[in-house]
Scaffold this motif. Structure first.
Motif, PDB file in Angstrom:
ATOM      1  N   LEU A   2       0.813  -1.207   0.000  1.00  0.00           N
ATOM      2  CA  LEU A   2       0.000   0.000   0.000  1.00  0.00           C
ATOM      3  C   LEU A   2       0.843   1.251   0.000  1.00  0.00           C
ATOM      4  N   THR A 797      -9.444  -5.249  -6.710  1.00  0.00           N
ATOM      5  CA  THR A 797      -8.818  -4.507  -5.618  1.00  0.00           C
ATOM      6  C   THR A 797      -9.818  -3.541  -5.005  1.00  0.00           C
ATOM      7  N   THR A 799      -9.990  -0.442  -2.109  1.00  0.00           N
ATOM      8  CA  THR A 799      -9.139   0.441  -1.308  1.00  0.00           C
ATOM      9  C   THR A 799      -9.982   1.533  -0.665  1.00  0.00           C
ATOM     10  N   ARG A 801     -10.522   4.374   2.283  1.00  0.00           N
ATOM     11  CA  ARG A 801      -9.701   5.220   3.142  1.00  0.00           C
ATOM     12  C   ARG A 801     -10.597   6.272   3.785  1.00  0.00           C
ATOM     13  N   GLY A 819      -6.496   3.425   6.496  1.00  0.00           N
ATOM     14  CA  GLY A 819      -6.609   2.907   5.143  1.00  0.00           C
ATOM     15  C   GLY A 819      -6.569   1.384   5.127  1.00  0.00           C
ATOM     16  N   TYR A 820      -7.186   0.825   4.110  1.00  0.00           N
ATOM     17  CA  TYR A 820      -7.258  -0.636   3.977  1.00  0.00           C
ATOM     18  C   TYR A 820      -7.263  -0.963   2.488  1.00  0.00           C
ATOM     19  N   GLN A 821      -6.602  -2.063   2.146  1.00  0.00           N
ATOM     20  CA  GLN A 821      -6.614  -2.524   0.761  1.00  0.00           C
ATOM     21  C   GLN A 821      -6.674  -4.051   0.742  1.00  0.00           C
ATOM     22  N   GLU A 840      -3.844  -8.490   1.952  1.00  0.00           N
ATOM     23  CA  GLU A 840      -4.504  -7.399   2.661  1.00  0.00           C
ATOM     24  C   GLU A 840      -3.454  -6.484   3.280  1.00  0.00           C
ATOM     25  N   TYR A 842      -3.338  -2.853   5.759  1.00  0.00           N
ATOM     26  CA  TYR A 842      -4.061  -1.809   6.482  1.00  0.00           C
ATOM     27  C   TYR A 842      -3.052  -0.975   7.254  1.00  0.00           C
TER      28      TYR A 842
END
Length: 852
Positions: A2, A797, A799, A801, A819-821, A840, A842
């Motif tokens: 990320l 994906t 994402t 935030r 944030g997280y992906q 993942e 974060y």
């Protein structure tokens, strides 16, 4: 990772934040010593740097308006802005003009500048956000809703946002006449003036070479006023009865004073303006007498009467008495003429009698004579002149507002210039966790970023001085890493004269013009040769801050340029030469040209760089921007360049354990090293066409198409070949709207599609800025991407935030970002066999920003 998708300067790398909040400090040796020691501590640190775009911001008074200037490290192409003319915030869409080695075109960047905590500052926040396609949005938030105007500097490195009537306490302003009146009505009193230049440093009105041809006809003066703890100086030229004539002269002066604007004369200066007109008329009369020219009264084409010799002689004697300041004698002769039954000279004599009474210090009698004149002769240009004088007298008799102090140019009795220091200190904690469907969470980032930006200014009547420092330090809590380090981004001293004739800057600085490729340690000297020509000389040591932070004296350059400003209307052009060597070998030797054309509806920008050593075109860039009256914009960017720009130093790309060209020469000849440099240099070609249009006052629709291609490089010197990207296509469409989710939000909905030789990707984006109140702000964001690869695999994906910040006063701000992906990849191995993997990430950012 990320961290590769999100770059937040001031959080990850902490680059320079140049702020206009001020701490007035006298030239205290202890404070200056502390400042220098602090810079020295950072100077010894070594680290790598991140991309930086925002450079600095400043805000200054322009009459009753405030003008915000946002500076960039390199030229930016203005695309559009939204909303168009009024709101509590404005989004300016930009795209970097590829220049030098800093290629920002396809990089994700987030950047911000803090704003002044000074009283009455209408700007609350400045933020820049750029996506992978290269489109960036400069977001500026205000303390309330303002009418504004957005413009760009001629060098494309500064965005100007002028806020109308934004001065503290400015409640009411005069109602402006409409355009029809402005162009067709000439008032009896001069009401317009041009504000040519504004700033916090004294301006010498008598040392303005551009205005030498304007001086006989216009009053050129300076005024000063207070804005909080600052003194604001303004250079003005007046006076004008006609709005259209004022705009015509404004257009002539714009190339020399880009920030010039049209203003109305304040009531307290109307009498001064009227008085100046009268004095100017008498000076003209005096010149005619000195030249032994016979004074003959003006006669219109309708008058056929020949002038009487006796009355003409009396009128000449009266005028000569006015010039010699014998007003009593002038009154006697003029009265005698007015008592004559011959009316041929009555009109002119009556006007001059009013002038004589005014010069005698008898305003009531002068008013009576002017009113009598207007009753008898109410029409014509002469009547307008008399009305102007009458209005000046009536205004002077009325109680004026607080009078602006008129500055005597180059006055030695002014206050002693002092150093003014200001800056910003930030600290942010970052923690990032990553995991896959097969592994548990692993900490990939755990650090504290500390950033310091300080500036010093000392402005005097003849010379201005400036000191700038920006540095960052990262302390990494992870074991077995060497990421704890520091970086000096800038450290320079600048000296310039107030006439814009000479300037010098020495130290670590960034420059993306004159053939210089970004950051370097050295000096820039600039000297204005004529009104239209300026020469620059540059010398120093390029700084590759990704590898080392110390001065590298083995790689050095010198360069020179000459810039011609407005030799042709609206056209500036610069020619340069640069020579750079590396351990005694020619590294780069090039000639180039930078040309720009700007008028009311279009901007054209060209950059050409040709390497005369390698005999190859290094760069050709064209940027065009056209805007119509309906606020529809069309932009075209065509770019051809070597990537990276061709230098002998490119031969080091891919070499293992070879730090410099000196060691590379132990293995290869100079000719072989040059061939390695050619082999490591690819060619990039791209074309971008974008457009935007308003869909009513609350919505804007924009889109762009980008076509690009990057060639591969052959294998040689132990470095493997690289494949080219092939032709890539990017299509973007976005809708910007106001008040879609709340009364104070700006929401962006976007869709992007790109395709290349191996994959096709669709990405949807959502972003909204919600101001909960004056202190709390929330910025939710979400992007979803779908990618189909030619090998049959698919990748999705997500994402999300969220960013929130709290303002604890104008000097402190606290920020939290979460944030997280999640990326899921599906691989089809055979008809009946498939596999799925996921990753993942974060993270959390938490920190504070302090202005001092």
């Amino acid at each position: 990772m990320l961290s590769k998708l999100i770059y937040r300067r001031g959080v990850l790398a902490g680059a320079k934040r140049s702020i206009t909040s001020t701490l007035h400090m006298r030239s205290n040796p202890l404070k200056i010593t502390f400042f220098i020691c602090l810079m020295s501590l950072f100077w010894v640190a070594i680290a790598r740097a991140e991309n930086t775009l925002l450079s600095a911001q400043s805000i200054r008074r322009v009459g009753s308006d405030m003008r915000l200037q946002i500076h960039f490290e390199q030229p930016m192409n203005y695309l559009s802005h939204f909303p168009q003319s009024r709101g509590s915030q404005v989004d300016v869409k930009l795209r970097p003009i590829l220049s030098g080695v800093n290629n920002f075109a396809m990089t994700t960047i987030e950047d911000s500048l803090n704003v002044s905590s000074g009283h009455g500052n209408p700007v609350q926040d400045i933020h820049y956000d750029q996506d992978e396609s290269g489109n960036g949005i400069l977001s500026v938030e205000f303390t309330k809703s303002y009418s504004f105007r957005v413009t760009q500097s001629r060098d494309h490195k500064t965005i100007y946002i002028t806020l109308k009537n934004a001065m503290p306490g400015n409640v009411t302003v005069k109602k402006e006449i409409n355009s029809t009146q402005a162009n067709n009505v000439t008032t009896s009193v001069p009401i317009y003036v041009l504000n040519l230049q504004s700033g916090t440093e004294p301006i010498d009105a008598f040392k303005q070479p551009v205005l030498k041809h304007f001086r006989p006809k216009y009053d050129i003066y300076t005024i000063e006023s207070r804005q909080g703890r600052k003194t604001i100086y303004q250079l003005r030229l007046g006076y004008f009865h006609s709005h259209s004539l004022a705009k015509e002269d404004l257009g002539r002066l714009k190339p020399f004073y880009p920030g010039a604007w049209l203003d109305q004369i304040k009531p307290e200066r109307q009498q001064i303006a009227a008085d100046w007109f009268m004095k100017n008329s008498l000076k003209s009369l005096e010149k005619r007498v000195a030249a032994n020219r016979e004074f003959q009264p003006k006669v219109s084409s309708g008058e056929k009467t020949k002038l009487s010799g006796k009355q003409a002689e009396l009128l000449t004697i009266a005028k000569q008495a006015l010039i010699s300041k014998n007003y009593r004698k002038a009154v006697n002769y003029l009265t005698h003429i007015l008592q004559s039954p011959d009316k041929t000279y009555h009109k002119e004599s009556l006007e001059l009698l009013g002038v004589a009474r005014e010069r005698q210090g008898l305003p009531a009698m002068a008013v009576a004579e002017y009113e009598k004149y207007l009753k008898l002769y109410p029409k014509g240009a002469d009547a307008q002149r008399v009305r102007q004088r009458l209005n000046g007298l009536l205004t002077a008799r009325a109680k004026p507002n607080a009078k602006l102090k008129q500055v005597v140019a180059s006055s030695s009795s002014g206050p002693t210039p002092k150093w003014n220091f200001f800056g910003t200190f930030t600290q942010f904690y970052r923690n990032q966790q990553s995991k896959t469907n097969l592994t548990s969470a692993v900490t990939t980032a755990n650090s504290v970023d500390t950033n310091l930006s300080m500036s010093g200014r000392r402005r005097g009547p003849e010379w201005n001085q400036r000191i700038d420092f920006a540095g960052t330090h990262r302390y990494d809590f992870l074991k077995n890493t060497n990421a704890s380090n520091g970086t000096i981004y800038s450290l320079f001293y600048e000296l310039s004269d107030t006439k814009d004739d000479f300037s010098m800057r020495i130290g670590r600085q960034t420059h993306n013009s004159d053939g210089v490729l970004g950051r370097f340690d050295g000096v820039i000297l600039s000297k204005r040769m004529t009104t239209h020509a300026k020469v620059n000389f540059l010398a120093g040591y390029p700084v590759d801050i990704f590898l080392r932070d110390s001065i590298n004296t083995n790689r050095r350059f010198y360069a020179g340029s000459i810039k011609f400003e407005s030799l042709i209307k609206n056209l500036d052009t610069k020619f340069y030469y640069i020579s750079q060597d590396n351990y005694g070998m020619t590294d780069r030797q090039a000639i180039g040209n930078e040309t720009q054309y700007i008028d009311n509806s279009s901007q054209l920008f060209f950059v050409t760089d040709y390497d005369i050593h390698y005999k190859q075109l290094n760069q050709f860039t064209f940027v065009g921007n056209w805007r119509n009256k309906k606020n529809t914009n069309l932009n075209v960017v065509a770019d051809y360049r070597k990537s990276p720009l061709l230098t002998t130093n490119n031969a080091l790309i891919g070499q293992q354990n070879v730090p410099d060209l000196l060691q590379l020469r132990n293995t290869y000849s100079f000719a072989e090293v040059q061939q390695l440099a050619r082999d490591r240099t690819a060619t990039s070609k791209s074309l971008t066409v974008s457009a935007s249009t308003q869909l009513g006052p609350k919505y804007q629709l924009s889109g762009d198409v980008n076509i690009s291609d990057l060639t591969g490089t052959p294998g040689s010197g132990g470095v493997a070949a690289t494949a080219g990207t092939g032709t890539q296509y990017y299509y973007n469409l976005s809708l910007i709207g106001m008040n879609m989710l709340s009364k104070s939000d700006v929401t962006i909905l976007g869709m992007r599609y790109n395709t290349d030789v191996t994959s096709h990707t669709i990405m949807a984006n959502f972003s909204s800025r919600l101001n909960l109140n004056k202190k709390w702000r929330v910025n939710p964001r979400m992007s979803i991407g779908w990618r189909d690869n030619d090998d049959g695999s698919k990748r999705i994906t997500y994402t999300p935030r969220i960013i929130t910040d709290y303002r604890g006063g104008r000097r402190w701000r606290y920020e939290l970002e979460l944030g997280y992906q999640k990326a899921t990849t599906s691989n089809i191995q055979s008809v009946n066999v498939s596999s799925t993997s996921s990753t993942e990430n974060y993270y959390i950012y938490l920190g504070y920003i302090h202005d001092f």
